[in-house]
Design an enzyme around this catalytic site. Sequence first.
Site, mmCIF file in Angstrom:
data_model
loop_
_atom_site.group_PDB
_atom_site.id
_atom_site.type_symbol
_atom_site.label_atom_id
_atom_site.label_comp_id
_atom_site.label_asym_id
_atom_site.label_seq_id
_atom_site.Cartn_x
_atom_site.Cartn_y
_atom_site.Cartn_z
ATOM 1 N N ASP A 1 -70.792 91.005 -29.007
ATOM 2 C CA ASP A 1 -70.619 90.552 -30.385
ATOM 3 C C ASP A 1 -71.714 91.159 -31.247
ATOM 4 O O ASP A 1 -72.850 91.361 -30.780
ATOM 5 C CB ASP A 1 -70.691 89.025 -30.474
ATOM 6 C CG ASP A 1 -69.519 88.351 -29.769
ATOM 7 O OD1 ASP A 1 -68.395 88.882 -29.866
ATOM 8 O OD2 ASP A 1 -69.732 87.311 -29.114
ATOM 9 N N ASP B 1 -62.200 89.890 -32.286
ATOM 10 C CA ASP B 1 -62.091 88.508 -32.771
ATOM 11 C C ASP B 1 -61.438 88.460 -34.151
ATOM 12 O O ASP B 1 -60.631 87.562 -34.441
ATOM 13 C CB ASP B 1 -63.483 87.865 -32.836
ATOM 14 C CG ASP B 1 -64.124 87.730 -31.462
ATOM 15 O OD1 ASP B 1 -63.374 87.610 -30.476
ATOM 16 O OD2 ASP B 1 -65.364 87.759 -31.380
#
Length: 215
Positions: free
Chosen positions: A174, A192
């Site tokens: 991330d 995402d």
Amino acid sequence: MKVQCGLFTPRVVYAIPYFPASGLAGAPNIDFRALFIQLRGRYAASNNQVEQHVKPQYTLAGSLAAIIVILDQITKVLIQKHISLYATIDVIPGFFNLVHTVNKGAAFGFLNRSDIAWQTYFFIAITSLAIVIVLNLLSKAKDEGKLFIIALGLILGGALGNMIDRIRLGEVVDFLDFALGSYHWPAFNVADIAITLGSLALIMSFYGRKVPPAP
């Protein structure tokens, strides 16, 4: 064989000779030009059949999913290469940062624990099941609207992007970090975003369906 250059692409023209029976003693009367045209027609027909078997929804959703996966993986590789693990780069102070974090769990840190190892296999299995469901929905989406197909393509691309991370690294990378005042949103990635947008588009496609009139 002669090559003719058209306006955009070169065109190959095959000059197939014709051998009459009178030219060769005992030879059968074969028109090679007609034979070539017949074979070419059969080849074109077979190609058309293959194209007809590839459903349009697979082309749209598959292309979109491929773009998402490529963009997701490229951005993650760049982050891994240029930002040290757990380092932060301020882009807009107090609002947006580029970070390099890893997540073994799901969104919002669910099951993101270092004392267990089974969550990687668990999420790979869950993601695989989700991909099967998406492909099944695509196979039945002939009469659905384009928004429904786009939604499935986004979800498929996002699911594949994060699953590649889990298979390759055992965790998900991330790097997008947003904050507003004291509120800090958990870091996320391109996959995402695709899953979130795909889920919203899927809901919108359901509301946009035409309800058949009551009998």
